[in-house]
Design a protein around this motif. Structure first.
Motif, short mmCIF file in Angstrom:
data_model
loop_
_atom_site.label_atom_id
_atom_site.label_comp_id
_atom_site.label_asym_id
_atom_site.label_seq_id
_atom_site.Cartn_x
_atom_site.Cartn_y
_atom_site.Cartn_z
N PRO A 11 0.83 -1.22 0.00
CA PRO A 11 0.00 0.00 0.00
C PRO A 11 0.85 1.26 0.00
O PRO A 11 2.03 1.24 0.39
CB PRO A 11 -0.80 -0.13 1.31
CG PRO A 11 0.04 -0.99 2.19
CD PRO A 11 0.75 -1.94 1.28
N ASN A 12 0.24 2.35 -0.43
CA ASN A 12 0.89 3.65 -0.43
C ASN A 12 1.25 4.01 1.02
O ASN A 12 0.36 4.14 1.86
CB ASN A 12 -0.07 4.68 -1.02
CG ASN A 12 0.57 6.06 -1.13
OD1 ASN A 12 1.62 6.31 -0.55
ND2 ASN A 12 -0.08 6.94 -1.88
N PRO A 13 2.53 4.18 1.35
CA PRO A 13 2.89 4.42 2.76
C PRO A 13 2.31 5.71 3.31
O PRO A 13 1.88 5.75 4.47
CB PRO A 13 4.42 4.45 2.73
CG PRO A 13 4.79 4.73 1.31
CD PRO A 13 3.72 4.12 0.48
N ALA A 14 2.28 6.79 2.51
CA ALA A 14 1.72 8.05 3.00
C ALA A 14 0.23 7.90 3.30
O ALA A 14 -0.27 8.38 4.33
CB ALA A 14 1.96 9.16 1.98
N LEU A 15 -0.49 7.21 2.42
CA LEU A 15 -1.92 7.01 2.62
C LEU A 15 -2.18 6.06 3.78
O LEU A 15 -3.11 6.26 4.58
CB LEU A 15 -2.55 6.47 1.33
CG LEU A 15 -4.07 6.42 1.27
CD1 LEU A 15 -4.66 7.81 1.43
CD2 LEU A 15 -4.53 5.80 -0.03
N ALA A 16 -1.37 5.00 3.90
CA ALA A 16 -1.55 4.04 4.99
C ALA A 16 -1.26 4.70 6.34
O ALA A 16 -1.96 4.44 7.33
CB ALA A 16 -0.64 2.84 4.77
N TYR A 17 -0.24 5.56 6.39
CA TYR A 17 0.09 6.26 7.64
C TYR A 17 -1.04 7.21 8.03
O TYR A 17 -1.41 7.32 9.21
CB TYR A 17 1.40 7.01 7.45
CG TYR A 17 1.93 7.67 8.71
CD1 TYR A 17 2.46 6.91 9.75
CD2 TYR A 17 1.92 9.06 8.85
CE1 TYR A 17 2.95 7.52 10.90
CE2 TYR A 17 2.40 9.67 9.99
CZ TYR A 17 2.92 8.90 11.00
OH TYR A 17 3.40 9.49 12.14
N HIS A 18 -1.60 7.91 7.05
CA HIS A 18 -2.71 8.83 7.30
C HIS A 18 -3.94 8.06 7.80
O HIS A 18 -4.58 8.47 8.78
CB HIS A 18 -3.04 9.58 6.01
CG HIS A 18 -4.31 10.38 6.06
ND1 HIS A 18 -4.40 11.58 6.72
CD2 HIS A 18 -5.54 10.14 5.53
CE1 HIS A 18 -5.63 12.05 6.61
NE2 HIS A 18 -6.33 11.20 5.88
N ASP A 70 6.47 0.47 6.75
CA ASP A 70 6.42 0.84 5.34
C ASP A 70 6.81 -0.38 4.51
O ASP A 70 7.98 -0.76 4.44
CB ASP A 70 7.37 2.01 5.06
CG ASP A 70 7.25 2.51 3.62
OD1 ASP A 70 6.43 1.96 2.86
OD2 ASP A 70 7.98 3.46 3.25
N LEU A 71 5.83 -1.01 3.88
CA LEU A 71 6.08 -2.23 3.12
C LEU A 71 6.77 -1.97 1.80
O LEU A 71 7.24 -2.92 1.16
CB LEU A 71 4.76 -2.97 2.87
CG LEU A 71 4.00 -3.43 4.12
CD1 LEU A 71 2.70 -4.11 3.73
CD2 LEU A 71 4.86 -4.36 4.96
N THR A 72 6.86 -0.70 1.38
CA THR A 72 7.53 -0.39 0.12
C THR A 72 9.04 -0.20 0.28
O THR A 72 9.74 -0.08 -0.72
CB THR A 72 6.93 0.88 -0.50
OG1 THR A 72 7.12 1.99 0.40
CG2 THR A 72 5.44 0.70 -0.74
N GLU A 73 9.52 -0.12 1.51
CA GLU A 73 10.95 0.05 1.71
C GLU A 73 11.70 -1.20 1.27
O GLU A 73 11.32 -2.32 1.63
CB GLU A 73 11.26 0.35 3.18
CG GLU A 73 10.84 1.73 3.63
CD GLU A 73 11.30 2.02 5.05
OE1 GLU A 73 11.81 1.07 5.70
OE2 GLU A 73 11.15 3.16 5.51
N PRO A 74 12.76 -1.04 0.49
CA PRO A 74 13.51 -2.22 0.05
C PRO A 74 14.23 -2.89 1.21
O PRO A 74 14.70 -2.21 2.13
CB PRO A 74 14.50 -1.65 -0.98
CG PRO A 74 14.64 -0.21 -0.61
CD PRO A 74 13.32 0.22 -0.05
#
Length: 655
Positions: free
Chosen positions: A529-536, A556-560
């Motif tokens: 998921p979009n990390p900014a949107l998920a955090y919000h 943040d699942l998008t972090e490598p």
């Protein structure tokens, strides 16, 4: 060039009036969790996450429903959710107004209702009590010990619950959760299978989709062929007679090997498949089928905010309304009398020229004199935009698949699928066209108008066969509707020849790239998921349920995963960097090409600066203009803008 100018843009409210009401279908989502409450679902086992804690399948199913409700309060506040339990001896309360006709041994725990924090808190309190006392769920929902509820009665109860509580224009779905693969093992099961399939057909004809979640464990594996493959309806395109003869597992059946995967599987199915349009597909004169269009690429954004009025003791939602007011009369104007005109400068109607005004089209004749401004009604603007066409797709012809080039796809394509509810036989005709085009390697050229207030565009229909891969992701059968560009939409980019890597460098790069490929070669976007949107959303969710939110707990699942990447291919990447540094092209210096930039015009008239000084608007001038003026007067030009403005003001005070 844009298809129309700014004057031709109708307001959003006006735009809604001109659009077809069919585009507003499926705007709301309704989910009914239909959960098995049998003895096997209540059987306790050790929780894999927590030590010395016991749980059951029913607890995990209710927890998954609670998590979906908590998330939908943030991302879909207009959606509705309900929970129906079957194979339980608990009777429905007489005070409930919804689902009063549900079958025996089914219990409506939560009727279909808009999401609210209080309804979610009810499930949270039940789960907290079950966590403290594992036998709480058995006491609250005692299981049926003699026999099982016929699945036909379960589907009938779902139909009644959704009929009473779900809006007519909503997308209605049933999440069926069970671990029993043969609910009718006794005699007469054939009749029960027929009854279940008949009631399920009635459910689907009412616009309800059933999405099963089958729980399979090592102790009790789930075999779909025992019962559900004969009841649940397949969705792949094809002949209905051929589909009934197939004994393969249903494409939409979900076998969950671990109960912990239930929530993760639901996340892929919680977003409804909302159609963007439902229009006819004209294959020829008098030959029409129905289709629905879906968007495959959609950006998920934050929810729209609302205005609230503080009334002291409570907060009320403010209703937003747009009105057009006549400044002279200070009265609302009927929107049907509003006309639109292009901005043609100082021309147009002269004051007091009533004859010219009459001829301009505001009322009376529609003859426009030379030098006057033409006006158009909203209906005329729509006819200009749509060229007088009704929404639909018209087939124009076919071309070889090689005619469709990569650069022709300049916009996101849409995916079309047959709509059997609009025209009977659409599914079969659509499938025949699809299979024939795939067999002959053709694409179709069509003229598409997807909604009433859009512009018709020429499109290419690219056929896609249904494909299944090892990861379980399936490409559905259908057509990609690709808008074709105009000639001025495509510009040839300049081609600069660069240095080509040697075969040794390519092999060195391929070695570490192969080590870092995505698992199973698939990228499910729902897993990242979009990390900014998920955090919000996480902060909003905590605020809504009055929970304390810990920002450090956000993941943040998008972090490598840098550590595992270096562990897998770190040595190979170092060898590749060394090979690049030793390559002959690494020592070459390419001169940078810079274009000549035209200097901005900073000249300003002294009279203009004087007028700014008199009106107290010196701060509106740019810094370079202030410096140019001070330089012409022999003044100091150093300092910030406020100092320059003060210096210019002092000069005018002295002179």
């Amino acid at each position: 060039m844009p298809p129309y100018e700014d004057w031709n843009k109708i307001d959003e409210e006006e735009d809604e009036e001109l659009q077809d009401a069919s585009i507003y279908e499926m705007k709301r989502d309704v989910i009914l969790f239909c959960i098995d409450c049998s003895e096997s679902m209540l059987k306790l086992y050790d929780d894999p996450k927590y030590e010395d804690v016991q749980t059951c399948h029913l607890y995990t199913a209710l927890e998954a429903a609670m998590q979906i409700q908590k998330k939908k309060i943030i991302v879909g506040p207009n959606d509705s959710v309900g929970i129906l339990l079957f194979n339980t001896t608990r009777k429905s309360e007489t005070t409930r107004t919804q689902g009063s006709e549900i079958k025996r041994n089914t219990f409506l725990f939560q009727p279909i209702s808009p999401l609210s924090a209080s309804t979610v808190q009810e499930v949270i309190q039940l789960l907290d009590a079950a966590r403290e006392e594992p036998g709480e769920l058995r006491k609250t929902f005692p299981p049926l010990t003699t026999g099982r509820v016929p699945m036909g009665d379960v589907f009938t109860s779902c139909n009644w619950v959704l009929r009473d509580g779900a809006p007519k224009t909503a997308s209605k779905r049933v999440f069926l959760i069970t671990d029993e693969d043969d609910p009718h093992p006794a005699a007469g099961s054939k009749q029960l299978i027929t009854s279940a399939r008949t009631t399920l057909i009635d459910l689907t004809q009412a616009g309800v989709a059933v999405e099963p979640f089958f729980i399979s464990t090592e102790e009790k594996p789930f075999d779909v062929s025992n019962f559900y493959s004969s009841v649940l309806l397949p969705t792949n395109l094809g002949d209905e007679d051929e589909l009934q003869e197939e004994s393969s597992v249903l494409p939409e059946s979900i076998s969950i090997s671990r109960i912990e995967d239930l929530l993760s599987q639901m996340r892929f199915h919680e977003v409804p498949k909302r159609s963007l349009f439902s229009i006819p597909f004209k294959l020829g004169d008098g030959f029409t089928i129905g289709i629905k269009g879906y968007g495959l690429v959609t950006e998920q954004k934050k929810g729209s905010y609302k205005y609230f009025v503080d009334l002291g003791d409570r907060m009320e939602v403010a209703t937003v309304r747009t009105s057009y007011v006549d400044e002279d009369r200070q009265a609302d104007i009927d929107k049907t009398k509003i006309v639109y005109g292009a901005d043609l400068g100082a021309g147009g109607i002269a004051d007091g020229d009533e004859d010219n005004e009459e001829s301009s089209g505001t009322f009376g004749a529609r003859v426009v004199k030379a030098g006057s401004r033409p006006f158009y009604t909203a209906e005329e603007i729509r006819s200009f935009r749509t060229l007088g066409l009704e929404p639909g797709i018209r087939l124009l012809g076919f071309k070889d698949r090689s005619e469709l080039r990569f650069e022709d796809n300049v916009k996101h394509s849409q995916f079309i699928y047959p709509d059997e509810m609009s025209y009977s036989g659409s599914k079969r005709t659509f499938s025949a066209l699809l299979q024939t085009m795939v067999k002959k390697g053709k694409i179709a050229i069509a003229l598409a108008l997807t909604r009433r207030n859009a512009s018709p565009v020429f499109c290419a229909l690219l056929p896609q066969e249904e494909r299944n891969d090892e990861t379980g992701w399936a490409d559905p059968a259908g057509f990609h509707l690709i808008p074709l560009p105009f000639a001025d939409d495509i510009r040839m980019a300049p081609i600069d020849e660069a240095f080509r890597a040697s075969d040794e460098l390519k092999a060195s790069a391929r070695a570490w790239i192969d080590k870092l490929v995505v698992k199973n070669g698939a990228y499910p976007p729902d897993s990242y998921p979009n990390p900014a949107l998920a955090y919000h959303n996480a902060q909003l969710q905590a605020s809504a349920f009055r929970e304390q939110y810990d920002p450090d707990s956000f993941e943040d699942l998008t972090e490598p995963k840098v550590g595992s990447m270096h562990k897998r291919a770190g040595k190979l990447m170092k060898e590749w960097k060394t090979a690049i540094a030793e390559d002959d092209s690494a020592s070459l210096v390419i001169p940078a090409t810079t274009g000549s930039k035209r200097k901005a015009d900073v000249s300003v008239d002294e009279a203009e600066i004087k007028s700014k000084y008199d009106s107290g608007a010196l701060a509106k001038l740019r810094v370079d203009q202030l410096k140019e003026f001070l330089k012409s007067k022999g003044q100091n030009i150093s300092g910030k803008k406020a100092e320059l403005v003060e210096r210019v003001s002092d000069w005018f005070d002295a002179h």
